[in-house]
Structure formats: C-alpha cells, structure tokens
Design a protein around this motif. Structure first.
Motif, short mmCIF file in Angstrom:
data_model
loop_
_atom_site.label_atom_id
_atom_site.label_comp_id
_atom_site.label_asym_id
_atom_site.label_seq_id
_atom_site.Cartn_x
_atom_site.Cartn_y
_atom_site.Cartn_z
N UNK A 1 -38.93 -78.96 -63.89
CA UNK A 1 -38.89 -77.65 -64.55
C UNK A 1 -37.48 -77.10 -64.74
N UNK A 2 -36.59 -77.39 -63.79
CA UNK A 2 -35.29 -76.72 -63.84
C UNK A 2 -34.09 -77.57 -63.51
N UNK B 1 -32.60 -78.31 -55.67
CA UNK B 1 -31.86 -77.99 -54.44
C UNK B 1 -32.32 -76.68 -53.81
N UNK B 2 -33.00 -75.86 -54.58
CA UNK B 2 -33.50 -74.58 -54.06
C UNK B 2 -34.91 -74.66 -53.51
N UNK B 3 -35.45 -75.84 -53.39
CA UNK B 3 -36.80 -76.02 -52.84
C UNK B 3 -36.97 -75.35 -51.47
N UNK B 4 -36.00 -75.48 -50.56
CA UNK B 4 -36.18 -74.82 -49.26
C UNK B 4 -36.35 -73.30 -49.37
N UNK B 5 -35.65 -72.69 -50.33
CA UNK B 5 -35.81 -71.24 -50.55
C UNK B 5 -37.24 -70.91 -50.96
N UNK C 1 -54.39 -59.17 -46.44
CA UNK C 1 -54.56 -58.90 -47.86
C UNK C 1 -53.24 -58.67 -48.59
N UNK C 2 -52.13 -58.98 -47.94
CA UNK C 2 -50.83 -58.78 -48.59
C UNK C 2 -50.79 -59.55 -49.92
N UNK C 3 -50.21 -58.94 -50.94
CA UNK C 3 -50.15 -59.61 -52.25
C UNK C 3 -49.31 -60.88 -52.19
N UNK C 4 -49.69 -61.82 -53.03
CA UNK C 4 -49.02 -63.12 -53.07
C UNK C 4 -48.30 -63.34 -54.40
N UNK C 5 -49.02 -63.12 -55.48
CA UNK C 5 -48.56 -63.58 -56.80
C UNK C 5 -47.20 -63.05 -57.21
N UNK C 6 -46.96 -61.75 -57.06
CA UNK C 6 -45.68 -61.20 -57.51
C UNK C 6 -44.51 -61.78 -56.72
N UNK C 7 -44.66 -61.89 -55.42
CA UNK C 7 -43.57 -62.43 -54.60
C UNK C 7 -43.29 -63.89 -54.95
N UNK D 1 -41.58 -64.14 -58.37
CA UNK D 1 -40.14 -63.80 -58.28
C UNK D 1 -39.35 -64.94 -57.64
N UNK D 2 -39.94 -65.55 -56.63
CA UNK D 2 -39.25 -66.67 -55.97
C UNK D 2 -39.11 -67.85 -56.91
N UNK D 3 -40.16 -68.15 -57.68
CA UNK D 3 -40.08 -69.24 -58.65
C UNK D 3 -39.05 -68.92 -59.71
N UNK D 4 -39.04 -67.68 -60.22
CA UNK D 4 -38.02 -67.29 -61.21
C UNK D 4 -36.62 -67.47 -60.66
N UNK D 5 -36.40 -67.03 -59.41
CA UNK D 5 -35.08 -67.17 -58.80
C UNK D 5 -34.72 -68.64 -58.59
N UNK D 6 -35.70 -69.44 -58.24
CA UNK D 6 -35.47 -70.86 -58.03
C UNK D 6 -35.07 -71.55 -59.32
N UNK D 7 -35.68 -71.16 -60.41
CA UNK D 7 -35.42 -71.81 -61.69
C UNK D 7 -34.25 -71.20 -62.46
#
Length: 96
Positions: free
Chosen positions: A49-50, A56-60, A78-84, A87-93
């Motif tokens: 994907x990126x 290299x950002x896989x550990x993050x 019940x803490x939300x999952x999708x938004x976090x 955002x992590x995937x966006x930052x990773x890519x």
C-alpha cells in the motif's frame, strides 16, 4: 480483529497477555512466533500500500492496535476502534 479479541475472545486475549508476561522462554516461543507472523503479514500489506517507508512503520500500527485491545479488555470494553485505527493507518501510509 480487535473487536473479536476484546469481545467474544477476551478471556483468550487475557490469557495470551498473561503468558507473554509470565511464561518462560519455551512456553512463550509459540506466542512470539505467532506475533512475528502477524508482523510479517502487516509489513507485506503496508509495503504493497505504501512502500518501504510504510512497511517500516508496522510496529507503530501494531502498537496502536495492541493499545486499543489492552484498553478494551482492561478499562472500556466498548471503546471505539475504527477512528483510532483509521488514523493510525493514515499516519502509517503518510509520506514524510
């Protein structure tokens, strides 16, 4: 995956964390091997994907997912999952 591991399989997840923390090296080896396989899979997806920088950002990305999972099984099931994760995937890519 996080929803299942922190919901119907939460007991299994707690046991896995306990083994990571308390097991001797021989008992923890299969868990570490499984985690290495998951990391290799995530790295492959991120490379596709990126590119190398994303790989290299896989550990993050994995640390973010583990943090959410730990939070859900210890504090807020019940803490939300999708938004976090999004955002992590966006930052990773993201390109630097």
């Amino acid at each position: 995956m996080i929803e299942v591991q922190s919901g119907p399989l939460a007991g299994r997840t707690r046991a896995r964390y306990a083994l990571f923390l308390e097991a001797d090296e021989a008992a923890a080896r299969p868990l570490r091997e499984q985690r290495a396989g998951m990391e290799a899979w995530i790295r492959t997806i991120l490379r596709i994907l990126g590119g190398d920088e994303a790989e290299a950002r896989a550990p993050f990305l994995m640390a973010t997912a583990e943090g959410i999972l730990l939070h859900r099984i210890t504090i807020d099931p019940d803490a939300p999952i999708e938004e976090s994760i999004a955002r992590a995937v966006d930052a990773t890519l993201a390109q630097p």
